[in-house]
Design an enzyme around this catalytic site. Structure first.
Site, mmCIF file in Angstrom:
data_model
loop_
_atom_site.group_PDB
_atom_site.id
_atom_site.type_symbol
_atom_site.label_atom_id
_atom_site.label_comp_id
_atom_site.label_asym_id
_atom_site.label_seq_id
_atom_site.Cartn_x
_atom_site.Cartn_y
_atom_site.Cartn_z
ATOM 1 N N HIS A 1 7.476 -9.182 -46.001
ATOM 2 C CA HIS A 1 7.806 -7.990 -45.706
ATOM 3 C C HIS A 1 6.701 -6.962 -45.165
ATOM 4 O O HIS A 1 5.475 -7.416 -45.530
ATOM 5 C CB HIS A 1 8.385 -7.138 -46.852
ATOM 6 C CG HIS A 1 9.251 -6.285 -46.359
ATOM 7 N ND1 HIS A 1 10.379 -6.144 -45.774
ATOM 8 C CD2 HIS A 1 9.228 -4.717 -46.682
ATOM 9 C CE1 HIS A 1 11.131 -5.060 -45.871
ATOM 10 N NE2 HIS A 1 10.072 -4.188 -46.258
ATOM 11 N N ASP B 1 9.890 -13.320 -46.695
ATOM 12 C CA ASP B 1 10.105 -11.864 -47.015
ATOM 13 C C ASP B 1 10.878 -11.884 -48.147
ATOM 14 O O ASP B 1 12.114 -12.635 -48.212
ATOM 15 C CB ASP B 1 10.665 -11.019 -46.026
ATOM 16 C CG ASP B 1 11.068 -9.623 -46.015
ATOM 17 O OD1 ASP B 1 10.856 -9.242 -47.377
ATOM 18 O OD2 ASP B 1 10.933 -8.940 -45.380
ATOM 19 N N CYS C 1 11.771 -1.607 -41.901
ATOM 20 C CA CYS C 1 12.138 -1.764 -43.606
ATOM 21 C C CYS C 1 13.442 -0.909 -43.790
ATOM 22 O O CYS C 1 14.455 -1.366 -42.953
ATOM 23 C CB CYS C 1 10.824 -1.098 -44.360
ATOM 24 S SG CYS C 1 11.228 -1.380 -46.022
#
Length: 240
Positions: A206, A174, A116
């Site tokens: 994600h 995502d 991330c």
């Protein structure tokens, strides 16, 4: 396999991290960069998983100075990330790389992986630090929506500066990293003649590797991505 909390000097501060060493006591170095919430139990566990695969893995506490932030919702996350300084974060990661280079357990090269926000900074570090032997980023955001003086150029802007082999792992669903951005990254790296592999996983959004988040975790894709990451890192770190 041994895991210890360590401190090291660098970038004007005393930084902290969680160091996991392989069962045989040595291996290539790997900096692990957590997501926006910081060095949680999950990322200590991630470092230990990489150590079980033969890496001396250092999960970095990017919030060694102030402690982990309270981030109750996405608005708070966006505000926090927009306030971080790239110079500070990349300086902390450079200090972590230097610390690993000096560890007696480290044999071979040093690489970096991140998740991330950590994936974003892993890729930026791979554009910054020519001593890194490989980079694996997991669903790291690629574009800064609004550049600022302390966040002037995001990963897409800096892709042509990539200084080591790179593996990017992304979910096809995502919302934070659109496939259009992944394809733009592919085009820029190809045009610049860089050594890279980009892989997208269908049915994944994600944080698909994060097994502490039942809403996001996709175990089959996570296992496959981890095997890809381990093989890629060994290929590029073992011989250094």
């Amino acid at each position: 396999m041994a895991t210890t909390e360590v401190t090291f000097e660098g970038n004007g501060a005393r930084l902290r991290g969680s160091l996991s060493v392989p069962p045989d006591g040595e291996g290539p170095g790997l900096v692990v960069v957590p997501d926006v919430r910081g060095l949680s139990a999950h990322f200590r566990d991630v470092a230990s998983r990489f150590a079980a695969e033969g890496f001396v893995a250092l999960a970095v506490d990017l919030y060694s100075r102030e402690g982990a932030p309270e981030l109750p919702d996405m608005d708070a996350i966006v505000r926090w990330m927009s306030g971080l300084s790239d110079v500070r974060v990349l300086g902390d990661l450079a200090a972590a790389v230097a610390h690993l280079r000096g560890r007696p357990e480290r044999r071979g090269g040093v690489g970096i992986t991140g998740f991330c926000m950590g994936g974003q900074y892993a890729l930026l570090a791979a554009c910054d630090d020519a001593t890194l032997a490989a980079c694996v980023s997991w669903y790291g955001m690629l574009r800064y929506a609004a550049p600022t003086p302390h966040r002037p150029r995001g990963p897409l802007d800096r892709a042509v500066e990539l200084a080591c082999p790179y593996l990017g792992l992304f979910g096809e669903d995502d919302a934070l990293v659109p496939l259009a951005d992944v394809e733009e990254l592919r085009a820029r790296l190809t045009h610049a003649g860089k050594t890279f592999t980009l892989h997208t996983f269908p049915g994944c959004g994600h944080a698909f590797f994060n097994d502490t988040r039942p809403d996001a975790y996709r175990p089959t894709a996570a296992a496959r991505a981890f095997r890809m990451a381990v093989a890629f890192l060994h290929r590029h770190l073992d011989a250094r």
